[in-house]
Design a protein around this motif. Structure first.
Motif, short mmCIF file in Angstrom:
data_model
loop_
_atom_site.label_atom_id
_atom_site.label_comp_id
_atom_site.label_asym_id
_atom_site.label_seq_id
_atom_site.Cartn_x
_atom_site.Cartn_y
_atom_site.Cartn_z
N SER A 197 23.21 -45.98 -68.66
CA SER A 197 22.03 -46.09 -67.96
C SER A 197 22.00 -45.24 -66.76
O SER A 197 22.86 -45.22 -66.20
CB SER A 197 21.60 -47.69 -67.77
OG SER A 197 21.49 -48.42 -68.89
N ARG A 198 20.83 -44.79 -66.30
CA ARG A 198 20.65 -44.10 -65.02
C ARG A 198 19.19 -44.36 -64.51
O ARG A 198 18.15 -44.52 -65.40
CB ARG A 198 21.11 -42.77 -65.06
CG ARG A 198 20.11 -41.85 -66.06
CD ARG A 198 20.64 -40.45 -66.20
NE ARG A 198 19.65 -39.81 -67.27
CZ ARG A 198 18.71 -38.82 -66.89
NH1 ARG A 198 18.51 -38.79 -65.58
NH2 ARG A 198 17.97 -38.25 -67.53
N GLU A 199 19.35 -43.99 -63.17
CA GLU A 199 17.73 -44.04 -62.57
C GLU A 199 17.16 -42.46 -62.43
O GLU A 199 17.97 -41.76 -62.36
CB GLU A 199 17.96 -44.22 -61.17
CG GLU A 199 18.20 -45.95 -61.00
CD GLU A 199 17.14 -46.87 -61.14
OE1 GLU A 199 16.26 -46.82 -60.54
OE2 GLU A 199 17.50 -47.67 -62.11
N MET A 200 16.05 -42.39 -62.83
CA MET A 200 15.14 -41.05 -62.70
C MET A 200 14.12 -41.24 -62.32
O MET A 200 13.29 -42.33 -62.31
CB MET A 200 15.39 -40.32 -64.02
CG MET A 200 14.35 -40.94 -65.13
SD MET A 200 14.44 -39.71 -66.51
CE MET A 200 13.23 -38.72 -66.10
N ALA A 201 13.26 -40.21 -61.59
CA ALA A 201 11.80 -40.18 -61.47
C ALA A 201 10.92 -40.23 -62.34
O ALA A 201 11.04 -39.49 -63.52
CB ALA A 201 11.53 -39.00 -60.53
N ALA A 207 10.82 -44.64 -59.51
CA ALA A 207 12.18 -44.75 -60.14
C ALA A 207 11.96 -45.61 -61.45
O ALA A 207 11.40 -46.77 -61.31
CB ALA A 207 13.14 -45.16 -59.24
N VAL A 208 12.49 -44.97 -62.39
CA VAL A 208 12.70 -45.82 -63.71
C VAL A 208 14.10 -45.65 -64.09
O VAL A 208 14.83 -44.87 -63.94
CB VAL A 208 11.75 -45.21 -64.79
CG1 VAL A 208 10.22 -45.57 -64.62
CG2 VAL A 208 12.06 -43.90 -65.16
N THR A 209 14.49 -46.88 -64.99
CA THR A 209 15.89 -46.92 -65.47
C THR A 209 15.69 -46.36 -66.87
O THR A 209 14.78 -46.67 -67.93
CB THR A 209 16.45 -48.22 -65.33
OG1 THR A 209 16.54 -48.64 -64.31
CG2 THR A 209 17.88 -48.18 -66.21
N HIS A 211 18.08 -45.27 -70.53
CA HIS A 211 19.12 -45.64 -71.18
C HIS A 211 19.46 -44.55 -72.22
O HIS A 211 18.76 -44.27 -73.27
CB HIS A 211 18.93 -46.96 -72.09
CG HIS A 211 18.52 -48.17 -71.21
ND1 HIS A 211 19.13 -48.62 -70.43
CD2 HIS A 211 17.41 -48.60 -71.07
CE1 HIS A 211 18.50 -49.64 -69.74
NE2 HIS A 211 17.21 -49.60 -70.06
#
Ligand SMILES: C[S@@+](CC[C@H](N)C(=O)[O-])C[C@H]1O[C@@H](n2cnc3c(N)ncnc32)[C@H](O)[C@@H]1O
Length: 221
Positions: A197-201, A207-209, A211
């Motif tokens: 998982s990572r955070e992105m714009a 920010a959204v996570t 997967h």
């Protein structure tokens, strides 16, 4: 089994008319504009930076962030997408970046299109057409030249039936084990197979996570 992610759906996404979580409903331009301004995928930058450039196909290139990053690293890139609206944005970004000579854009349905030859690198980032996801990845694998690289970043399948936003759509997702099983270790050397998982714009910069499933493989022959 075919599902809803056909040309009409993607044309609506890129026109800003459809919300990814509500295909067919009007009113959300946020997803298209978020994709149109996105930086290159961090998995691509991490995994591919060390490869010697050659020919590359970016499948489902959208607004071209990954194709343009590859071009800036010396790759000769073909960016293919089913949505003309996406390719218009990509072409504008290529011109602004001074990379028009290194990348060509092609409007085509990757579930039926056939390239003239094979590529040293075939990449795809979150493309999900109206054919089963693993069938799509197997198709892309067939376009990699011997010794070349297949690089997949997709939505991670986690067993639910979510939609974009909280979860990726289940029918458009996969696992690392599913992808590597389709490839087969006799024909492919698996360099990377990870899930995370990572955070992105996201829309509006919030920010959204996300997967992700990430697979990098080298074709043995
Ligand atoms: C979720 S978007 C991702 C775009 C871009 N790769 C990114 O990461 O920002 C999926 C892209 O795949 C494209 N696509 C979907 N089905 C396709 C198909 N059958 N043939 C070609 N492109 C397709 C869509 O138009 C869209 O641009």
């Amino acid at each position: 089994m075919a599902h809803e992610f056909d040309r009409r759906y993607w044309d609506r996404v890129w026109s800003g008319a459809a919300d990814a979580g509500n295909a067919g409903n009007a009113g959300d331009a946020g997803r298209a504009s978020a994709m149109a301004t996105s930086p290159p995928n961090p998995h691509l930058v991490r995994e591919i930076a060390g490869l010697s450039p050659g020919t590359a196909l970016e499948a489902g290139c959208g607004a071209g962030a990954e194709a343009l990053w590859l071009a800036s690293r010396g790759w000769r890139v073909t960016g293919v997408d089913i949505a003309a609206g996406a390719l218009e944005v990509a072409a504008r970004r290529a011109a602004a970046a001074g990379l028009v000579d290194r990348v060509s854009w092609l409007e085509a349905d990757l579930s039926v299109w056939q390239p003239d030859g094979r590529f040293d690198l075939v990449t795809t980032h979150y493309a999900h057409p109206s054919v089963p996801q693993l069938d799509f990845y197997e198709r892309l694998a067939g376009w990699v030249a011997p010794g070349g690289t297949l690089f997949i970043v997709g939505h991670l399948h986690h067993g639910g039936h979510g939609r974009h936003g909280a979860h990726p759509p289940a029918e458009a997702s996969a696992t690392a084990a599913g992808i590597t099983a389709v490839l087969g270790q006799d024909r492919w050397e698996i360099a990377t197979a990870l899930q995370g998982s990572r955070e992105m714009a996201g829309r509006g910069g919030a920010a959204v996570t996300v997967h992700d499933v990430v697979v990098r493989a080298t074709r043995r022959s």
